[in-house]
Design an enzyme around this catalytic site. Structure first.
Site, mmCIF file in Angstrom:
data_model
loop_
_atom_site.group_PDB
_atom_site.id
_atom_site.type_symbol
_atom_site.label_atom_id
_atom_site.label_comp_id
_atom_site.label_asym_id
_atom_site.label_seq_id
_atom_site.Cartn_x
_atom_site.Cartn_y
_atom_site.Cartn_z
ATOM 1 C CD GLU A 144 42.671 29.167 27.821
ATOM 2 O OE1 GLU A 144 41.659 29.271 28.537
ATOM 3 O OE2 GLU A 144 42.993 28.092 27.270
ATOM 4 C CD GLU A 178 46.027 25.480 28.409
ATOM 5 O OE1 GLU A 178 44.896 25.112 28.006
ATOM 6 O OE2 GLU A 178 46.193 26.184 29.407
#
Length: 578
Positions: free
Chosen positions: A191, A314
């Site tokens: 991220e 994810e």
């Protein structure tokens, strides 16, 4: 995961998206893909990275273990020590890959070498090997560093310090694992988000910095030799977001490498209002579905259709970080069925995020068996379901027929059971054109005695998992007066067999009260919770910290359809009902 900062970035991206949907002033960037350099026609023969990605489906995340930060290592965030049995369980449950997030922050020595703690790395490698021994694909990354030192990589006021640390860490990891099986893949950075020490920078600058990071990452790994010369590398979009500009930027970076062993990755936690139960989005509705399909379509069009494999590193629901009760259970199951179906149709692998709240890491059983059953079935087929898994019947309506529309997804209804007793078609229910009608004479058998769930009706289909419908006997909920404080105000509620769906809070002028005041509908867990064993609805301290003094009108929406108004007055730290 310990998602305090991680969640903040996801919510920032989601709020921007949702605000755009509300305003309807900014058109979708449908033509952004035309900016991609040398974009090719859809690939008909699967490439190395596409095949690799599909081989990883389905995947699972070992979250909040080796990515945790603290003096107690892998147990710092409350999970037990990872065992070989846990990894064996993952394999036995049908997963084919495991992402093992690794946080270097707090585990490296001083500059310029930034030597990774050898004991921690050896222990991490032991778990990697356990996974390989089970035949699992393994994804290695550096994880929560994104929210510590790594966010300053290439910052204007960082003097190259953070990039030096990044290069040092990946040089060590690449060398350590270079002889490992090709089933080990490396992900450059979890991220990614970038800023200056003095403050934020534009998205364009962040994308330029990410391209530099991904380029350095690839160079380090490829130059380390061994199996790393052809090891699969996983490169994220900025914020692992699926917007056109972020996907275009990453596509241009990847296409410039001309490297067949590279995949793209993004994360997906659902349409934000549904994912956390805010803004009145309590069902898996058309807007929620549209958000999902458009997100995966964008990723497919930028990467998969151009020969680049994609793994959703994810996925899940943001509400799982705070409460498993935030989203009505049947709607949650529909979401997981659909996302697995749609991702598969696009050739995109999914890796379930689990921070320890899904698969119990002590008993090695699922905390929500129905969720796992839905997941497992959705890997190979579609599941079927009714409009809702909750039926609410009052005494006065006990002899009325109840109709339920089914979404069959290509299946056929086989039978309906109440426990071990099979319902009789034509006597207990009728079925025609996808509509099940429970006969009033059958429903009436259960509508007496105490309020609550009186029967669990299990629908069985030609394929997919069983679908449970809960028949509830109820009457209108009753709220009682109360006094308390802003540290947490309890509203006594006789739920009488019903359940809370959502809650509104408004001032006398009709504007939203409490946090996220752009909507009158509050977020479950953040602003309020419901406890059916103690019979209270609790307004949290976070709710009151964003409230002005004065009268606040609450509207409690129940799954049975009732909307009950309840007025409170806040005066400093004191709260009382009116």
């Amino acid at each position: 995961m310990k998602k305090t900062k991680k969640l903040l970035m996801l919510l920032t991206a989601c709020v921007l998206t949702f605000s755009t949907c509300l305003a309807k002033t900014e058109p979708t960037k449908a033509n952004a893909a035309t900016k991609v350099k040398n974009i090719k026609a859809a690939v008909t023969t699967k490439t190395n990275s596409q095949t690799y990605a599909e081989s990883m489906q389905p995947g699972w995340n070992l979250g909040n273990s080796f990515d945790s930060v603290g003096s107690t290592g892998e147990t710092s965030w409350g999970n037990p020590v990872v065992t070989q049995q846990l990894i064996q369980t993952i394999k036995s449950q049908g997963f084919k890959s495991i992402r093992i997030p690794f946080t270097a922050y707090g585990r490296v020595g001083a500059a310029p070498n930034y030597t990774i703690d050898s004991t921690y790395l050896t222990r991490y490698a032991q778990v990697v090997q356990w996974a390989l021994d089970q035949g699992l694909y393994v994804m290695i990354n550096i994880h929560h560093d994104s929210w510590e030192w790594a966010e300053y990589i290439n910052a204007d006021d960082d003097n190259g310090v953070s990039m030096t640390e990044y290069k040092a860490i990946w040089t060590q990891l690449a060398n350590y694992f270079k002889s490992y099986s090709s089933k080990v893949c490396f992900e450059s950075l979890n991220e990614p988000y970038f800023k200056n020490h003095s403050g934020d920078v534009s998205t364009d600058i962040q994308m330029q910095r990410l391209s530099a990071v991904n380029t350095q990452f690839r160079t380090i790994v490829r130059n380390s030799g061994g199996n790393n010369t052809s090891r699969m590398l996983v490169l994220p979009t900025l914020n692992t977001n699926n917007s056109d500009d972020r996907c275009t930027s990453l596509y241009n970076t990847i296409s410039g490498f001309n490297d067949p062993y590279i995949m793209a990755t993004f994360h997906y936690y659902g349409y934000w209002p549904f994912s956390v139960n805010i803004a009145g989005t309590t069902t898996f509705d058309s807007t929620t579905i549209s958000d999902l399909t458009s997100s995966f379509d964008r990723v497919y069009n930028h990467f998969t259709a151009n020969g680049i494999g994609v793994v959703t590193g994810e996925y899940g629901l943001l509400a799982f970080d705070s409460s498993s009760s935030a989203i009505e259970h049947g709607e949650l199951l529909k979401y997981f069925d659909y996302i697995n179906y749609y991702a598969k149709s696009k050739g995109i692998a999914l890796m379930l995020w689990d921070n320890g709240n899904l698969l119990n890491r002590t008993s090695y059983t699922w905390n929500d068996q129905a969720l796992y059953n839905t997941l497992k079935a959705s890997w190979t087929s579609r599941n079927s379901y009714s409009t809702s898994d909750m039926l609410f019947v009052k005494y006065a309506d006990r002899t009325k027929d109840i109709s339920m529309n089914l979404t069959l997804n290509g299946n056929t209804l086989s039978s309906i059971y109440n426990g071990s007793t099979k319902l009789v078609l034509g006597t207990d229910y009728t079925y025609s054109n996808g509509i099940v009608t429970l006969k009033g004479s059958y429903v009436n058998k259960f509508i007496s005695g105490s309020y609550g769930t009186k029967a669990t009706l299990t629908m069985k289909f030609s394929a997919g998992v069983d679908w449970n419908v809960f028949l509830n006997y109820y009457t209108t909920p009753v709220l009682s007066s109360a006094t308390g404080t802003t540290s947490g105000f309890n509203i006594p509620v006789a739920f009488n067999g019903s359940k809370l769906s959502t809650l509104e809070a408004v001032y006398s002028d009709g504007s939203g009260a409490g946090p996220q005041n752009w909507t009158t509908y509050k977020q479950y867990s953040d602003a309020y919770t419901a406890n059916y064993s103690t019979n209270v609805v609790t307004l949290t301290s976070n709710f009151f910290s964003a409230c002005n003094d004065g009268v606040i009108t609450l509207k409690l929406h129940f799954q049975s359809g009732e909307i009950i108004q309840y007025n409170i007055t806040k005066s400093g730290t004191s709260v009382k009902s009116n």
